[in-house]
Write an enzyme that holds these catalytic residues in place. Structure first.
Site, PDB file in Angstrom:
ATOM      1  N   HIS A 473       0.791  -1.233   0.000  1.00  0.00           N
ATOM      2  CA  HIS A 473       0.000   0.000   0.000  1.00  0.00           C
ATOM      3  C   HIS A 473       0.824   1.285   0.000  1.00  0.00           C
ATOM      4  O   HIS A 473       0.339   2.340  -0.424  1.00  0.00           O
ATOM      5  CB  HIS A 473      -0.934   0.005   1.218  1.00  0.00           C
ATOM      6  N   TYR A 589     -14.784   5.892   8.316  1.00  0.00           N
ATOM      7  CA  TYR A 589     -13.765   6.348   7.353  1.00  0.00           C
ATOM      8  C   TYR A 589     -14.235   5.969   5.957  1.00  0.00           C
ATOM      9  O   TYR A 589     -14.481   4.791   5.666  1.00  0.00           O
ATOM     10  CB  TYR A 589     -12.436   5.664   7.676  1.00  0.00           C
ATOM     11  N   THR A 602      -4.937  10.631  -0.611  1.00  0.00           N
ATOM     12  CA  THR A 602      -6.301  10.426  -0.124  1.00  0.00           C
ATOM     13  C   THR A 602      -6.662  11.427   0.964  1.00  0.00           C
ATOM     14  O   THR A 602      -5.797  12.072   1.558  1.00  0.00           O
ATOM     15  CB  THR A 602      -6.474   9.007   0.453  1.00  0.00           C
TER      16      THR A 602
END
Length: 772
Positions: A473, A589, A602
């Site tokens: 990630h 979230y 993000t």
């Protein structure tokens, strides 16, 4: 030893008659072709850098400007207002040039300067235009005259035929929101989660922070925003991802799935050959910057392309205090894992990319190889699945020299990692619950030792031809790997294809190089650490509960008839499902992108709002009429769209608070408010996986060629992780994860609550809830 002999370009023997030199023509040819390929890539890189550097102009526009300026000289008009004459007086070596030659050179220099100035002005105008986000907040279907003019100007100044990185220098920088606005929106977001007493205490902490510490911290952030390309992204990568000491498997890595209903071939080697070739075609397009820059869906607004850079040839390297990302300019091999063995598969043959059939031949060789793993080799990748500090220490102690270093370099410098899995996940349409759950868990963590979780991504091919990805990630977010995966699946099926017998099309060359088996020398002390990491990883994997299912009762087509945002609809349904599941609301979230800005990643949309909670309690309390509930739903959906747009336009809450917290740590000051904000768990973590290249798939005529998307592990111990993908007008796929050890969560129960919540909401609109 065959590979070693092939790798020698020449041999010489000293004899009484002299030196006997033996050249290998094949090896020298490969060296020559490799050099040619390397120089071609360098030339392409120089050309691409130039084309990107002058965009939105082009070399032809330079010729036009030069010809125009030179042409005016013959009309006795001086467009430079004396600058050309001034340049003529300062040209080096002017005494060796004729008067006409001096005039031509000075005119070209002036034209070039004028051309560069025009490029700078066009970029600044485009950057100013892209800094405007008022168009996002207009009512759907009603476009103002200002926005129409703005769109036209953006199209004009965006140029034609952009390359992948053409817009990078024209994107605006992420602005730092005013502290007062961030704190106000924060208090609004937590109001439904707190009783009156807790809210008054939090409000007092926020007020104290705003008056005392915030101005000082904010000043440093503003200073960074002026100096750095993005004031958030480098800290986000470092502190959220690379400094994490817990396992990245499950906790950070995520996965992507194959087609839901179709498997183009059941041959494992053939599917691997086609898809590896497709992935490498994408890498070649990426190196040439032929991948079109992403734009906002439905709008000609460019998005940042910076995250594409480290897609291939990248690895996360462990460190005792922090990890780091290693990126190679190129890699000529992929690393393949099968039955506990590691193989190096070459990607080029005679200076060209190997064909799918040639790659299939190499993969089949690995599948047919009957050798056994060396001591410690089978479970080696468990080091990447366990905690980071033991892995860092072991890598430094046992893999920094000798054959282990050579082998480890082969793994870490590969283009990507490939696992030829022995399992055969079946996606039974009549038993999707069991089959999809096991498929998801296999992609997320596998056996905990058969994926290299540190690679930018691991490509997984199962024994029955099904495939998937596991992605690290830190280097990029899910839409980037999703763009790659869409291209690979479409290329595999619709362009490359397979023979009737399931093999790759075409015939392999007779001299395809065979895979090279890696050699390890792993001592018992290292093997003990490997098994310890494996135990940690297995405990983590066994604690993951998964439910992946396609929701087919209705999709985007029906939701649009309700004149509401599909994303807002699903997010409100998730709040209703969570309230029914736990009997309370929680901090939620939702991932939103900030790629409208340079190097943006993000931002968080706090989906649990006062408006949404009002709707949920009204609908679940059954004391309000359908009309009242519908009105509350519309208010909640409109508010959700508003806060989503705020997040996208750089006015989010959490990244600003996160950076303020980082600055406070650098300054050595403590903020009870920031510590409390950043310690709150996200008990419901959600993310939508967008389809970005719908043109690659024909969902009308071939609806079976659809991917079920991907998912990720739970974020909180007592929470849910929910990923969803809206496919066409009639299908929404959900991926739900949680922890088995938590008595408060159950993935299948939550999935059933989501389905029922979707149906209950659509009923308010008096629609039949079926495919439209």
């Amino acid at each position: 030893m065959a590979e070693a002999h092939q790798a020698v370009a020449f041999q010489f023997t000293v004899t009484p008659e002299g030196i006997d030199l033996q050249l290998s023509r094949h090896a020298l040819k490969e060296i020559y072709l490799s050099g040619i390929r390397s120089w071609k890539k360098k030339c392409n890189r120089i050309k691409n850098n130039f084309m990107t550097g002058v965009y939105p102009a082009s070399p032809s526009s330079w010729i036009f400007v030069v010809l125009t300026v030179v042409g005016t000289m013959y009309t006795r008009v001086d467009p430079s207002m004396g600058l050309i004459a001034m340049l003529r007086e300062h040209i080096p070596l002017r005494r060796y040039m004729s008067h006409h030659g001096q005039s031509m050179v000075s005119a070209m220099l002036f034209a070039t300067g004028l051309w560069l100035a025009l490029i700078f002005v066009m970029r600044q105008i485009l950057k100013t235009l892209l800094s405007y986000h008022g168009w996002m907040f207009e009512e759907h279907g009603k476009v103002s005259s200002t926005t129409k003019v703005w769109f036209t100007l953006v199209k004009i100044f965006s140029g034609r035929k952009p390359m992948l990185y053409s817009f990078q220098n024209s994107l605006p920088r992420l602005p730092v929101p005013p502290v007062q606005d961030t704190l106000r929106r924060f208090l609004e977001s937590v109001r439904p989660l707190m009783n009156d007493e807790d809210f008054r205490r939090t409000k007092a902490l926020a007020k104290d922070f705003e008056r005392n510490l915030a101005p000082r911290l904010q000043w440093y952030l503003i200073l960074k925003s002026w100096w750095a390309s993005n004031y958030v992204s480098d800290w986000w990568e470092e502190y959220v991802y690379l400094q994490g000491r817990e396992p990245i498997m499950v906790n950070s890595n995520y996965y992507a799935m194959d087609f839901l209903y179709v498997t183009p071939t059941t041959s494992q080697a053939a599917r691997a050959g086609n898809l590896v070739h497709a992935l490498l075609l994408y890498r070649r397009r990426l190196a040439r910057e032929q991948v079109q820059p992403s734009t906002l869906p439905g709008f000609p607004i460019p998005l940042c392309s910076a995250q594409w850079e480290r897609m291939f040839n990248s690895t996360r390297l462990p460190g005792e205090e922090t990890d780091r990302l290693q990126h190679q300019a190129d890699s000529k091999h992929v690393m393949v894992y099968h039955k506990g063995r590691y193989f190096k598969v070459w990607l080029y043959q005679s200076g060209r990319l190997q064909s799918p059939s040639e790659l299939q031949k190499q993969f089949q060789y690995i599948l047919d190889d009957a050798s056994i793993p060396q001591p410690g080799e089978k479970y080696l990748a468990a080091l990447t699945a366990g905690k980071r500090i033991p892995w860092a220490k072991v890598r430094k102690s046992y893999f920094s020299s000798g054959k282990n270093k050579t082998a480890m370099d082969s793994v870490e410098k590969a283009a990507f990692f490939v696992t030829l899995d022995e399992d055969t996940p079946e996606l039974f349409v009549d038993n999707q619950v069991k089959s999809l759950d096991q498929y998801a868990k296999s992609l997320l963590h596998g056996k905990c030792y058969d994926r290299w979780f540190d690679k930018s991504f691991t490509f997984i091919v199962f024994a029955n031809g099904k495939v998937g990805l596991n992605a690290e990630h830190s280097w990029a977010d899910a839409p980037i790997i999703g763009h790659l995966w869409e291209y690979a699946l479409a290329t595999d099926t619709f362009q490359l294809g397979y023979k009737e017998d399931g093999n790759c099309k075409g015939d392999p060359a007779p001299n395809v190089p065979l895979p090279q088996r890696l050699q390890w020398d792993i001592p018992k002390e290292c093997q003990e650490v490997i098994m310890s990491s494996l135990k940690v990883a297995q405990t983590l994997a066994n604690d993951v509960d998964f439910y992946a299912f396609p929701f087919t009762r209705f999709g985007k087509g029906v939701i649009k008839k309700c004149r509401t945002s599909p994303d807002a609809f699903i997010q409100i349904a998730l709040q209703l499902a969570n309230y029914r599941d736990k009997g309370t609301f929680c901090l939620t979230y939702e991932s939103s992108m900030t790629r409208l800005f340079r190097e943006g990643r993000t931002e968080t949309v706090r989906s649990c709002t006062v408006e949404t909670c009002n709707f949920v309690t009204a609908l679940d309390g059954k004391k309000h009429s359908n009309e009242e509930c519908l009105n509350l739903f519309r208010i909640a959906a409109k508010n959700h769209q508003h806060i989503s747009r705020l997040a996208m336009s750089g006015c989010g809450i959490d990244r600003h608070l996160f950076c303020l917290y980082v600055v406070s740590k650098y300054l050595g000051v403590s903020s009870p408010f920031l510590q409390e904000v950043l310690s709150e768990p996200w008990c419901l973590s959600t993310s939508q996986t967008p389809i970005q290249q719908i043109e690659l798939f024909d969902l009308v005529n071939h609806p079976e060629y659809i991917s079920i998307g991907g998912g990720f592990g739970p974020v909180a111990d007592d929470g849910y992780g929910v990923s969803y993908i809206i496919v066409g007008d009639h299908l929404i796929n959900f991926h739900i994860s949680c922890k088995v050890s938590s008595p408060l969560t159950d993935a299948h129960r939550f999935g059933e609550n989501i389905s029922q919540a979707m149906l209950d909401i659509i009923t308010l609109f008096n629609l039949d809830g079926k495919k439209a």
